[in-house]
Design an enzyme around this catalytic site. Structure first.
Site, PDB file in Angstrom:
ATOM      1  CB  SER A 116      -0.928   0.048   1.108  1.00 37.11           C
ATOM      2  OG  SER A 116      -1.984   1.217   1.212  1.00 37.11           O
ATOM      3  CG  HIS A 117       0.137   3.677   3.318  1.00 34.47           C
ATOM      4  ND1 HIS A 117      -0.677   2.467   3.465  1.00 34.47           N
ATOM      5  CD2 HIS A 117       0.571   3.708   4.563  1.00 34.47           C
ATOM      6  CE1 HIS A 117      -0.804   2.269   4.793  1.00 34.47           C
ATOM      7  NE2 HIS A 117       0.044   3.045   5.360  1.00 34.47           N
ATOM      8  CE  LYS A 129      -5.696  -6.550  -0.348  1.00 33.84           C
ATOM      9  NZ  LYS A 129      -6.603  -5.080  -0.010  1.00 33.84           N
ATOM     10  CG  ASP A 280      -2.286   4.410  -1.565  1.00 31.14           C
ATOM     11  OD1 ASP A 280      -3.154   4.294  -2.556  1.00 31.14           O
ATOM     12  OD2 ASP A 280      -2.552   3.391  -0.532  1.00 31.14           O
ATOM     13  CG  ASP A 282      -2.689  -0.254  -2.643  1.00 31.19           C
ATOM     14  OD1 ASP A 282      -2.686   0.969  -2.108  1.00 31.19           O
ATOM     15  OD2 ASP A 282      -3.415  -1.197  -2.339  1.00 31.19           O
ATOM     16  CG  ASP A 284      -5.888   1.345  -0.929  1.00 36.86           C
ATOM     17  OD1 ASP A 284      -5.168   2.164  -0.783  1.00 36.86           O
ATOM     18  OD2 ASP A 284      -5.922   0.207  -0.482  1.00 36.86           O
ATOM     19  NE  ARG A 285      -3.924   4.104   2.714  1.00 35.48           N
ATOM     20  CZ  ARG A 285      -3.632   4.209   4.074  1.00 35.48           C
ATOM     21  NH1 ARG A 285      -3.157   5.452   4.726  1.00 35.48           N
ATOM     22  NH2 ARG A 285      -3.574   3.150   5.177  1.00 35.48           N
ATOM     23  CE  LYS A 379      -7.793   1.514   2.238  1.00 40.18           C
ATOM     24  NZ  LYS A 379      -7.450   1.751   3.263  1.00 40.18           N
ATOM     25  NE  ARG A 499      -2.582   4.290  11.737  1.00 39.47           N
ATOM     26  CZ  ARG A 499      -1.492   4.635  11.064  1.00 39.47           C
ATOM     27  NH1 ARG A 499      -1.032   5.644  11.252  1.00 39.47           N
ATOM     28  NH2 ARG A 499      -1.166   3.804  10.191  1.00 39.47           N
TER      29      ARG A 499
END
Length: 546
Positions: A116-117, A129, A280, A282, A284-285, A379, A499
């Site tokens: 991802s990111h 995944k 990002d 991949d 999805d963001r 997403k 977070r």
């Protein structure tokens, strides 16, 4: 490559192959260990039933080790009786594009190669995944079976064959398994054309609408060029960093205000286009910044839901809205006005899958720059950008005007996330354990003007499959509607990331234009005091504030 026979190779388990919220993510060096990737892929097939002769989708974000992993996966899949694998050209498929292909082809499932990111390159991160037949990430019950298999695996099956030319479109065979190398963009583009008014967006670009989209040298470059510049007519050069690179060109492909600061600075300058956006690693963001106005992901979700019927794909309205628990309550107020149900789920897109499959929600999203709808089970960053372009074209207003009108109508949820990255894991877990113990004692306590109304450890009961997910984040809720949420992230590869989510609802239009950190100052200070953050993490300040 016909009539190849499978070889069974002895192996020993690795103890660290438990998939997180988005699959298995580790440093490249770990994945390159002898048999590490092979063990995990074999464990995926061992965990599945009835896939022989079925179709799978395979692709990734182009990061380092993507191409080598694809060749190994193809040969293991052939040895395990897979009938057909669809591979994106050059190994490139965004995560949303994988989901779209699985759904349109009615495939058995898919394998996404991405972290991802997270950063790429030889010393960066890699990830695997598994996505199920609805196009979404495997549910926990499946990933748990995969993990258990990784702990007992003794052998994997693989065919000895030449590598497939994944750069050339067309069909080839590995033994009895067919491999189709397909255009990475075509299927996804066709889906987007069913959702948005491309003619209206074309007219807007012809009339002077301007865009700057940063693909961050990651997977969305080919998609963004094909959609924004070639199909919709955005000016040449509207898409930057459009070639996917194994190390993302040295970028950290996370579309936030730290790693995409140049877009923010452009949007706040005299040379600002109407819309600055990014996605990002991949795809999805999303990052959305209008001229002079950054749109928080939480506000973005609420605004898309409130304006959904503008887009042709959502003319029938919104059946429901879902958000992850740490995401602000802005979407809740939209759902209330629409008379639609609002679902609050744990973090992790797989929790939205059941709600979408059951038709209970139409639009969903999370504060970590992810939004999507019932068109996929992931997403989708470019979907969000297209939605904003369609909204700008239809409303003929600026991003800033749309946001301001939304706050006037629904109130503003001041919202910020403070990340303490790669802190010592022991300290981070000790912080959460200690805070969890104090939660029952907090109700009714006052800190200046703030009174704690409720404090809990968030748990979720899935209304579709009846499953329960506990310990999904610690919530401290105040009488005025403010919140502080604490959660350890499962998407990193080193140490732990704490977070902290801080939120205040402001219904008074006269107080809706304060600087966010100033508006939240008392809650920020209290968030650090309540959890003794500096004591447990040895950090006096967060690594990233978004």
């Amino acid at each position: 490559m016909g009539n190849l026979h499978a070889t069974t190779i002895a192996t020993t388990p690795f103890a660290d192959q438990r998939p997180g919220t988005s699959g298995l993510r580790k440093k490249v060096e770990i994945f390159k260990q002898r048999h590490y990737l092979e063990n995990f892929i074999q464990s995926i097939f061992d965990a599945l039933e009835g896939y022989q002769d079925a179709t799978f989708v395979l692709g990734g974000d182009g990061r380092y080790y993507n191409r080598e992993a694809i060749q190994k996966i193809l040969k293991i899949a052939a040895a395990n009786g897979v009938g057909r694998i669809i591979v994106g050209q050059s190994g490139i498929l965004s995560t949303p594009a994988v989901s779209a292909l699985i759904r349109s082809l009615k495939a058995f499932g898919g394998i996404v190669l991405s972290a991802s990111h997270n950063p790429g390159g030889p010393h960066g991160d890699f990830g695997i995944k598994y996505n199920v037949a609805n196009g979404g990430p495997a549910p926990e019950k499946t990933t748990e079976v995969i993990y258990r298999r990784t702990l007992e695996i003794a052998a994997f099956r693989i065919v000895e064959a030449e590598d497939v030319d994944i750069d050339r479109l067309g069909e080839t065979m590995i033994g009895a398994m067919r491999v189709d190398i397909v255009d990475s963009v075509a299927n996804y583009k066709a889906l987007m054309q069913t959702l948005f008014d491309f003619d209206r967006i074309r007219d807007a670009f012809r009339s002077g609408l301007t865009l700057k989209f940063d693909a961050m040298s990651a997977v969305t470059g080919p998609y963004a060029r094909a959609l924004f510049e070639e199909e919709l007519g955005a000016a040449p050069g509207s898409v930057i960093n459009a070639t996917p690179l194994p190390d993302f060109g040295g970028h950290h492909p996370d579309p936030n205000l730290v790693y995409a600061r140049h877009l923010y600075d452009l949007a706040m300058s005299d040379a600002a286009p109407d819309l600055c956006a990014a996605s990002d690693g991949d795809g999805d963001r999303n990052l959305i910044i209008g001229r002079g106005r950054f749109v928080t992901p939480s506000d973005g979700l609420a605004i898309l839901a409130a304006n959904a019927t503008i887009a042709p794909g959502y003319r029938k309205g919104v059946a429901g809205i879902a958000r992850s628990m740490p995401t602000s309550g802005a979407a809740d107020r939209v759902a209330e006005k629409l008379g639609a149900p609002l679902f609050e789920t744990p973090t992790g897109w797989k929790f939205f899958g059941n709600l979408l499959d059951a038709g209970l929600v139409t639009i969903c999203g999370e504060e970590s720059a992810g939004a999507g709808s019932d068109h996929l089970r992931e997403k989708d960053g470019l979907w969000a950008v297209l939605f904003w372009l369609d909204m700008l074209a239809a409303r003929k207003e600026s991003v800033d005007a749309i946001v301001r009108q939304h706050w006037t109508t629904y109130g503003r949820n001041y919202y910020s996330r403070h990340d303490y990255e790669e802190v010592a894991s022991d300290g981070a877990h000790a912080l959460i354990d200690a805070l969890r113990e104090t939660l029952p004692t907090l109700k009714g306590k006052r800190f200046g003007a703030l009174e704690i109304a409720k404090a809990d450890d968030f748990a979720y009961h899935d209304p579709v499959d009846g499953s329960d997910s506990k310990h999904q984040g610690l919530r401290v809720m105040f009488a005025d509607g403010s919140r502080i949420v604490y959660r350890l992230s499962g998407t990193g590869t080193a140490g732990a990331t704490l977070r902290v989510y801080i939120e205040r609802y402001e219904p008074d239009p006269a107080r809706q234009y304060l600087e966010t950190q100033a508006a939240l100052a008392d809650l920020i200070a209290l968030s650090r005091e309540l959890a003794a953050i500096e004591r447990y993490t040895q950090r006096g300040a967060p690594s990233v504030i978004t």
